[in-house]
Design an enzyme around this catalytic site. Structure first.
Site, PDB file in Angstrom:
ATOM      1  CB  THR A 183     -14.280   5.378   3.267  1.00  0.00           C
ATOM      2  OG1 THR A 183     -13.270   5.338   4.284  1.00  0.00           O
ATOM      3  CG2 THR A 183     -14.282   6.762   2.660  1.00  0.00           C
ATOM      4  CG  ASN A 213      -9.405   6.940   6.621  1.00  0.00           C
ATOM      5  OD1 ASN A 213      -9.025   8.076   6.389  1.00  0.00           O
ATOM      6  ND2 ASN A 213      -8.600   5.980   7.053  1.00  0.00           N
ATOM      7  CG  ASP A 270     -10.179  -3.493   3.965  1.00  0.00           C
ATOM      8  OD1 ASP A 270     -10.529  -2.593   4.755  1.00  0.00           O
ATOM      9  OD2 ASP A 270      -9.764  -4.609   4.357  1.00  0.00           O
ATOM     10  CG  PHE A 292      -4.111   8.125   7.066  1.00  0.00           C
ATOM     11  CD1 PHE A 292      -3.866   8.510   5.762  1.00  0.00           C
ATOM     12  CD2 PHE A 292      -4.749   6.901   7.282  1.00  0.00           C
ATOM     13  CE1 PHE A 292      -4.244   7.705   4.689  1.00  0.00           C
ATOM     14  CE2 PHE A 292      -5.133   6.088   6.215  1.00  0.00           C
ATOM     15  CZ  PHE A 292      -4.882   6.500   4.920  1.00  0.00           C
ATOM     16  N   GLY A 293      -2.246   6.895   9.652  1.00  0.00           N
ATOM     17  CA  GLY A 293      -1.929   5.480   9.848  1.00  0.00           C
ATOM     18  C   GLY A 293      -0.434   5.234  10.031  1.00  0.00           C
ATOM     19  CG  ASP A 304       1.049   7.725   5.531  1.00  0.00           C
ATOM     20  OD1 ASP A 304       1.173   6.660   4.900  1.00  0.00           O
ATOM     21  OD2 ASP A 304       0.178   8.578   5.260  1.00  0.00           O
ATOM     22  CE  LYS A 319      -0.239   7.805   1.564  1.00  0.00           C
ATOM     23  NZ  LYS A 319      -1.130   7.791   2.724  1.00  0.00           N
ATOM     24  CG  HIS A 361      -1.100   2.044  -0.917  1.00  0.00           C
ATOM     25  ND1 HIS A 361      -0.056   2.848  -0.561  1.00  0.00           N
ATOM     26  CD2 HIS A 361      -2.089   2.295  -0.014  1.00  0.00           C
ATOM     27  CE1 HIS A 361      -0.375   3.543   0.515  1.00  0.00           C
ATOM     28  NE2 HIS A 361      -1.614   3.226   0.860  1.00  0.00           N
ATOM     29  NE  ARG A 362      -6.446   5.094   0.195  1.00  0.00           N
ATOM     30  CZ  ARG A 362      -5.537   4.952   1.173  1.00  0.00           C
ATOM     31  NH1 ARG A 362      -4.508   5.774   1.280  1.00  0.00           N
ATOM     32  NH2 ARG A 362      -5.666   3.985   2.063  1.00  0.00           N
TER      33      ARG A 362
HETATM   34  P1  ITT Z   1     -12.891   2.623   6.258  1.00  0.00           P
HETATM   35  O1  ITT Z   1     -12.982   1.158   6.555  1.00  0.00           O
HETATM   36  O2  ITT Z   1     -14.026   3.421   6.793  1.00  0.00           O
HETATM   37  O3  ITT Z   1     -12.632   2.896   4.790  1.00  0.00           O
HETATM   38  P2  ITT Z   1     -10.470   2.469   7.892  1.00  0.00           P
HETATM   39  O4  ITT Z   1      -9.541   3.516   8.418  1.00  0.00           O
HETATM   40  O5  ITT Z   1     -11.107   1.517   8.847  1.00  0.00           O
HETATM   41  O6  ITT Z   1     -11.586   3.216   7.004  1.00  0.00           O
HETATM   42  P3  ITT Z   1      -9.140   0.235   6.592  1.00  0.00           P
HETATM   43  O7  ITT Z   1     -10.038  -0.771   7.180  1.00  0.00           O
HETATM   44  O8  ITT Z   1      -8.789   0.112   5.142  1.00  0.00           O
HETATM   45  O9  ITT Z   1      -9.683   1.725   6.753  1.00  0.00           O
HETATM   46  O10 ITT Z   1      -7.874   0.266   7.530  1.00  0.00           O
HETATM   47  C1  ITT Z   1      -6.653   0.346   7.077  1.00  0.00           C
HETATM   48  C2  ITT Z   1      -5.737   0.910   8.139  1.00  0.00           C
HETATM   49  O11 ITT Z   1      -4.455   0.815   7.535  1.00  0.00           O
HETATM   50  C3  ITT Z   1      -5.973   2.387   8.437  1.00  0.00           C
HETATM   51  O12 ITT Z   1      -6.722   2.591   9.582  1.00  0.00           O
HETATM   52  C4  ITT Z   1      -4.561   2.897   8.615  1.00  0.00           C
HETATM   53  O13 ITT Z   1      -4.121   2.649   9.917  1.00  0.00           O
HETATM   54  C5  ITT Z   1      -3.779   2.014   7.658  1.00  0.00           C
HETATM   55  N1  ITT Z   1      -3.635   2.642   6.343  1.00  0.00           N
HETATM   56  C6  ITT Z   1      -4.468   2.534   5.267  1.00  0.00           C
HETATM   57  N2  ITT Z   1      -4.015   3.260   4.250  1.00  0.00           N
HETATM   58  C7  ITT Z   1      -2.885   3.843   4.667  1.00  0.00           C
HETATM   59  C8  ITT Z   1      -1.967   4.732   4.077  1.00  0.00           C
HETATM   60  O14 ITT Z   1      -2.125   5.186   2.849  1.00  0.00           O
HETATM   61  N3  ITT Z   1      -0.929   5.144   4.804  1.00  0.00           N
HETATM   62  C9  ITT Z   1      -0.746   4.696   6.071  1.00  0.00           C
HETATM   63  N4  ITT Z   1      -1.573   3.872   6.710  1.00  0.00           N
HETATM   64  C10 ITT Z   1      -2.640   3.445   6.011  1.00  0.00           C
END
Ligand code: ITT
Length: 196
Positions: free
Chosen positions: A9, A11, A70, A150-151, A153, A173, A178-179
């Site tokens: 990843t 991220n 993912d 992030f994202g 959240d 969290k 989910h994670r």
């Molecule tokens: P990698 O592919 O490098 O692992 P990425 O950020 O591109 O990293 P994803 O393709 O899985 O990861 O994208 C999922 C998106 O969904 C991510 O960019 C966030 O915006 C959101 N996301 C994933 N997990 C989240 C979480 O636990 N809380 C909030 N938003 C989340």
């Protein structure tokens, strides 16, 4: 000796969350730590296929045991969107705020705010692939709250909580996430396979 797994990843938030669940039991190496600078493609129409793509790209490159994940936010009133498109919902910039703005705009006028996060982990262990899923049900709120995480959240409240993920410390969290649920399955699997 602890087994080493590369986490495919870019991220860092994902790395922090998964490391906090795995603890010291396994040695998790990030792409950065492995000296790999690559923007892994996510071209497919499902979380499962994209997770597989990410782990197999890194496995081909390193020939080492590795895993990827993912994750998608699946919103009922939007027929499961943004789902597999969660990272790039508002464009290639992968901007968290732009994605939230687009999501809230698309929810204007809807009454059903139910949503879930779904994580799929793809593990490649000794040249074989295994998938693990974790789901967190909850709802979207129309006004963002909190600065952690992030994202999406700041707009997601998991069931049995009154706080958004962004109002929680990472440890809190993790109780709902989910994670964490997908990672628990990964850890159990590794232990069952005699990997320590
Ligand atoms: P990698 O592919 O490098 O692992 P990425 O950020 O591109 O990293 P994803 O393709 O899985 O990861 O994208 C999922 C998106 O969904 C991510 O960019 C966030 O915006 C959101 N996301 C994933 N997990 C989240 C979480 O636990 N809380 C909030 N938003 C989340």
């Amino acid at each position: 000796m602890r087994s080493t797994l590369i986490f495919a990843t870019n991220n860092q938030h994902k790395v922090d969350e998964i490391r906090s669940v795995i603890g010291d039991e396994f040695n998790i190496i990030t792409l950065k730590e492995a000296g790999i600078d690559i923007d892994i493609p996510e071209p497919h129409d499902s979380l499962e296929k994209n997770a597989s793509e990410k782990s197999s790209v890194i496995h081909k490159l390193t020939n080492q045991n590795c895993f990827s994940e993912d994750t998608g936010l699946e919103v009922e009133a939007l027929n499961g969107e943004p789902g597999v498109k969660s990272a790039r919902y508002a464009g290639e910039g992968k901007n968290f705020q732009d994605n939230i703005d687009k999501l809230l705009k698309n929810l204007v006028g809807k009454t059903n705010y139910n949503a879930r996060f779904r994580t799929v982990i793809s593990l490649i262990l000794n040249n074989k692939e295994y998938l693990f899923e974790g789901i967190c049900d909850g709802k979207i709120i129309p006004d963002q709250k909190g600065n952690n995480g992030f994202g999406y959240d700041p707009v997601f409240i998991p069931n049995r909580s009154n706080k958004t993920f962004a109002e929680m410390k990472m440890e809190e969290k993790t109780i709902f996430s989910h994670r964490r649920k997908a990672t628990d399955k990964l850890i159990q699997f590794l232990k069952n396979h005699g990997t320590h």
